[in-house]
Design a protein around this motif. Structure first.
Motif, PDB file in Angstrom:
ATOM      1  N   ALA A  89       1.332 -12.746   5.559  1.00 39.65           N
ATOM      2  CA  ALA A  89       1.662 -12.299   6.921  1.00 39.65           C
ATOM      3  C   ALA A  89       0.734 -12.962   7.941  1.00 39.65           C
ATOM      4  N   LYS A  90       0.819 -14.289   8.022  1.00 43.88           N
ATOM      5  CA  LYS A  90      -0.132 -15.015   8.883  1.00 43.88           C
ATOM      6  C   LYS A  90      -0.012 -14.629  10.357  1.00 43.88           C
ATOM      7  N   ARG A  91       1.243 -14.430  10.806  1.00 45.29           N
ATOM      8  CA  ARG A  91       1.441 -14.116  12.221  1.00 45.29           C
ATOM      9  C   ARG A  91       0.935 -12.713  12.552  1.00 45.29           C
ATOM     10  N   LEU A  92       1.179 -11.797  11.621  1.00 49.33           N
ATOM     11  CA  LEU A  92       0.675 -10.431  11.826  1.00 49.33           C
ATOM     12  C   LEU A  92      -0.861 -10.426  11.784  1.00 49.33           C
ATOM     13  N   GLU A  93      -1.428 -11.189  10.865  1.00 46.69           N
ATOM     14  CA  GLU A  93      -2.899 -11.284  10.784  1.00 46.69           C
ATOM     15  C   GLU A  93      -3.467 -11.767  12.121  1.00 46.69           C
ATOM     16  N   LYS A  94      -2.806 -12.802  12.684  1.00 45.02           N
ATOM     17  CA  LYS A  94      -3.286 -13.372  13.947  1.00 45.02           C
ATOM     18  C   LYS A  94      -3.191 -12.329  15.062  1.00 45.02           C
ATOM     19  N   HIS A  95      -2.053 -11.653  15.085  1.00 42.33           N
ATOM     20  CA  HIS A  95      -1.845 -10.639  16.115  1.00 42.33           C
ATOM     21  C   HIS A  95      -2.918  -9.545  16.035  1.00 42.33           C
ATOM     22  N   LEU A  96      -3.297  -9.181  14.814  1.00 39.94           N
ATOM     23  CA  LEU A  96      -4.275  -8.102  14.634  1.00 39.94           C
ATOM     24  C   LEU A  96      -5.712  -8.622  14.764  1.00 39.94           C
ATOM     25  N   GLY A  97      -5.863  -9.923  14.899  1.00 34.49           N
ATOM     26  CA  GLY A  97      -7.203 -10.518  15.024  1.00 34.49           C
ATOM     27  C   GLY A  97      -7.979 -10.486  13.714  1.00 34.49           C
ATOM     28  N   LEU A  98      -7.271 -10.563  12.600  1.00 36.07           N
ATOM     29  CA  LEU A  98      -7.953 -10.501  11.303  1.00 36.07           C
ATOM     30  C   LEU A  98      -8.572 -11.863  10.981  1.00 36.07           C
ATOM     31  N   LYS A  99      -9.829 -11.840  10.578  1.00 34.77           N
ATOM     32  CA  LYS A  99     -10.502 -13.083  10.206  1.00 34.77           C
ATOM     33  C   LYS A  99     -10.829 -13.088   8.711  1.00 34.77           C
ATOM     34  N   LYS A 100     -11.184 -11.897   8.230  1.00 32.09           N
ATOM     35  CA  LYS A 100     -11.617 -11.812   6.824  1.00 32.09           C
ATOM     36  C   LYS A 100     -10.561 -11.186   5.929  1.00 32.09           C
ATOM     37  N   VAL A 101      -9.718 -10.357   6.518  1.00 23.63           N
ATOM     38  CA  VAL A 101      -8.719  -9.648   5.718  1.00 23.63           C
ATOM     39  C   VAL A 101      -7.423 -10.449   5.675  1.00 23.63           C
ATOM     40  N   LYS A 102      -6.854 -10.557   4.470  1.00 21.13           N
ATOM     41  CA  LYS A 102      -5.564 -11.249   4.333  1.00 21.13           C
ATOM     42  C   LYS A 102      -4.477 -10.228   4.027  1.00 21.13           C
ATOM     43  N   LEU A 103      -3.300 -10.439   4.643  1.00 20.70           N
ATOM     44  CA  LEU A 103      -2.170  -9.530   4.410  1.00 20.70           C
ATOM     45  C   LEU A 103      -1.008 -10.296   3.768  1.00 20.70           C
ATOM     46  N   TYR A 104      -0.469  -9.723   2.709  1.00 20.69           N
ATOM     47  CA  TYR A 104       0.718 -10.286   2.051  1.00 20.69           C
ATOM     48  C   TYR A 104       1.800  -9.219   2.007  1.00 20.69           C
ATOM     49  N   TYR A 105       3.062  -9.649   1.871  1.00 20.51           N
ATOM     50  CA  TYR A 105       4.119  -8.649   1.647  1.00 20.51           C
ATOM     51  C   TYR A 105       5.184  -9.168   0.704  1.00 20.51           C
ATOM     52  N   LYS A 106       5.661  -8.248  -0.144  1.00 23.84           N
ATOM     53  CA  LYS A 106       6.692  -8.571  -1.129  1.00 23.84           C
ATOM     54  C   LYS A 106       8.044  -8.192  -0.528  1.00 23.84           C
ATOM     55  N   MET A 240      11.004   3.722 -13.241  1.00 23.03           N
ATOM     56  CA  MET A 240       9.746   2.967 -13.036  1.00 23.03           C
ATOM     57  C   MET A 240       9.756   1.699 -13.904  1.00 23.03           C
ATOM     58  N   ILE A 241      10.253   1.847 -15.141  1.00 19.19           N
ATOM     59  CA  ILE A 241      10.306   0.694 -16.054  1.00 19.19           C
ATOM     60  C   ILE A 241      11.180  -0.397 -15.434  1.00 19.19           C
ATOM     61  N   GLN A 242      12.394   0.012 -14.988  1.00 19.63           N
ATOM     62  CA  GLN A 242      13.355  -0.992 -14.495  1.00 19.63           C
ATOM     63  C   GLN A 242      12.907  -1.597 -13.152  1.00 19.63           C
ATOM     64  N   GLN A 243      12.069  -0.864 -12.429  1.00 20.07           N
ATOM     65  CA  GLN A 243      11.542  -1.415 -11.172  1.00 20.07           C
ATOM     66  C   GLN A 243      10.329  -2.320 -11.401  1.00 20.07           C
ATOM     67  N   SER A 244       9.833  -2.390 -12.631  1.00 20.62           N
ATOM     68  CA  SER A 244       8.593  -3.141 -12.875  1.00 20.62           C
ATOM     69  C   SER A 244       8.752  -4.633 -12.581  1.00 20.62           C
ATOM     70  N   VAL A 245       9.998  -5.111 -12.473  1.00 19.06           N
ATOM     71  CA  VAL A 245      10.177  -6.539 -12.137  1.00 19.06           C
ATOM     72  C   VAL A 245       9.478  -6.886 -10.815  1.00 19.06           C
ATOM     73  N   ILE A 246       9.365  -5.910  -9.928  1.00 13.36           N
ATOM     74  CA  ILE A 246       8.721  -6.201  -8.625  1.00 13.36           C
ATOM     75  C   ILE A 246       7.259  -6.621  -8.860  1.00 13.36           C
ATOM     76  N   GLY A 247       6.529  -5.777  -9.573  1.00 14.37           N
ATOM     77  CA  GLY A 247       5.101  -6.050  -9.799  1.00 14.37           C
ATOM     78  C   GLY A 247       4.878  -7.247 -10.713  1.00 14.37           C
ATOM     79  N   LEU A 248       5.744  -7.383 -11.725  1.00 20.63           N
ATOM     80  CA  LEU A 248       5.576  -8.506 -12.662  1.00 20.63           C
ATOM     81  C   LEU A 248       5.728  -9.839 -11.930  1.00 20.63           C
ATOM     82  N   GLU A 249       6.714  -9.908 -11.041  1.00 18.00           N
ATOM     83  CA  GLU A 249       6.871 -11.132 -10.224  1.00 18.00           C
ATOM     84  C   GLU A 249       5.640 -11.326  -9.337  1.00 18.00           C
ATOM     85  N   THR A 250       5.185 -10.224  -8.722  1.00 12.28           N
ATOM     86  CA  THR A 250       4.084 -10.337  -7.749  1.00 12.28           C
ATOM     87  C   THR A 250       2.794 -10.819  -8.429  1.00 12.28           C
TER      88      THR A 250
END
Ligand SMILES: Cc1ncc(COP(=O)(O)O)c(C=O)c1O
Length: 437
Positions: A89-106, A240-250
């Motif tokens: 989330a580079k644009r959101l990071e910039k908007h929030l003025g983040l320098k050290k914290v990185k934001l990602y989204y799935k 939960m088992i069938q949703q695990s594809v989200i985390g496994l990909e991530t």
């Protein structure tokens, strides 16, 4: 000259899509308390055996860590766009003025019906077909699960009947149209289609409905109609088992960029998108292979993890289900309708609840007026360009709050938010909450 830029979309090649689902059961810090029969009344286990899929119940009890995804389901997953990208989330990071914290989204919002719910809908519809069923019945809150199951039923040539929490059914007209387009029958719950619905209406004619009531109706419908099976979109272990594809990909996507998240954030109603992204990571934490924290974002309208009690409770209002050990507000509690109504469930799934008890999962609840939630959603839209579902916006709010807090403390952190769905069929809520005419 082409400069080498750091890409903000991290795409996993199709060949890397997981061949197995992950089941955290054998890795939990203590055995999951088993479902229990209540002291009186008919056997709830027998009721579930009659109304639910054999495969779902078998996965529910499975102690196998890895469960092979049938090739037909893998094909359908890939057909509906899996693997889904991870974004920085580079644009959101910039908007929030983040320098050290990185934001990602799935990006679970990139699903054909608008949410992560298709991950389990496809699997349940496939097993229903295999077990000779012709009709799927279910409940839905936000409408996302109902749409996902309607879609999966259509792909597999099955009928679908949806009981939809009335307070949402009445304003999400376009989502209802989408379910109808897939060929589903949709009833506002409480409805007059079931005894349970009629009983509720007799006592409270203007009852806005709840997931607990709609689950009772879906179960009763399956019990009273031939070749019909009840499918649940959250809470239970097989989901939960069938949703695990989200985390496994991530996990693979972070490995691709040689990055490790320090915090995973997801919104939580019953726990399926949160569990989907978090449990594969939690499994590695429990085995001592990584360090990471996990934060569930919920609403004060249904703060099951934040204010609930860890005890045995029913999963539905009419007490059709066995007792499950969960953080619960009580299965008969009244909860004020909110726009992110998919989060308005009285209890968090047993696995997530156990992990909360062990302090591995932490939780935060935001005020039921949802002002700060819709502001976070607007900020996300205006910086990243994607319109999140109201439910997913809780994860965004919590991700932003954690980022700002950490940055202020002068520290670094890599945060990953799960965007469980898009908000294209929630514009009515945006208009109302952000006063847009
Ligand atoms: C987009 C979206 N996210 C999250 C949820 C909450 O459910 P769960 O906790 O099972 O992920 C819902 C429920 O309807 C939803 O529609």
């Amino acid at each position: 000259m082409v400069t080498c830029m750091e890409k903000d979309q991290i795409s996993l090649p199709i060949d890397e899509f997981p061949a197995k689902w992950y089941n955290i059961m054998p890795d939990l810090p203590e055995p999951l308390p088993p479902p229990k029969e209540p002291e009186s009344g008919p056997s709830r286990m027998e009721f579930l055996a009659k109304t639910m899929l054999k495969e779902s119940l078998s996965q529910e009890m499975s102690t196998q860590t890895w469960i092979t995804i049938p090739e037909e389901i893998r094909e359908l997953y890939i057909h509906m766009g899996r693997p889904r990208p991870l974004y920085r989330a580079k644009r959101l990071e910039k908007h929030l003025g983040l320098k050290k914290v990185k934001l990602y989204y799935k990006r679970e919002d990139l699903s054909p019906t608008g949410s992560h719910k298709t991950n389990t809908a496809i699997a349940q519809a496939y097993y229903a077909k295999k077990e000779g069923k012709t009709t799927l019945s279910t409940e839905t809150g936000a409408g996302q699960w109902g749409t996902a199951l309607s879609y999966a039923a259509r792909l597999l040539d099955l009928e679908c009947v949806v009981f939809w929490v009335r307070s949402v059914h009445d304003w999400k007209i376009d989502r209802k149209t989408l379910m109808h387009l897939f060929g589903a029958k949709v009833y506002a719950s409480p409805s007059k289609q079931t005894k349970c619905g009629k009983d509720v209406l007799a006592n409270t004619p203007n009852n806005p409905g709840s997931l607990g009531i709609a689950i009772s109706e879906g179960l009763e419908y399956a019990e009273t109609h031939e070749n019909t099976v009840y499918c649940l979109g959250s809470v239970l272990n097989h989901v939960m088992i069938q949703q695990s594809v989200i985390g496994l990909e991530t996990i693979k996507q972070f490995d691709m960029i040689d990055e490790k998240p320090d915090l995973i954030v997801g919104c939580l109603g019953g726990g399926s998108n949160f569990g989907g992204i978090a449990l594969p990571f939690i499994g590695e934490v429990l085995k001592g292979k990584r360090e990471c924290e996990f934060l569930a974002a919920q609403s004060m309208a249904a703060p099951n993890l934040v204010k609930g009690e860890y005890k045995y409770d029913f999963g539905d209002v009419a007490e059709h289900t066995p007792l499950l050990k969960m953080f619960t507000l009580g299965h008969k509690v009244n909860m004020t309708p909110i726009k992110a109504d998919g989060l308005r469930y009285h209890a968090a799934g047993p696995i997530i609840s156990l992990l909360k008890k062990h302090d591995i999962v932490k939780a935060v609840a935001y005020p039921a007026d949802e002002k700060s939630i819709f502001e976070a959603a607007r900020l996300f839209l205006q910086s990243e360009g994607w319109l999140p579902a109201p439910e997913s916006s809780y994860a965004i709010r919590a991700g932003i709050d954690e980022a700002l807090k950490t940055e202020k403390a002068g520290k670094g952190k890599t945060i990953c938010m799960n965007i469980s769905g898009h908000g294209w069929l929630d514009l009515e809520a945006y208009r109302e909450k952000l006063v847009i005419s």
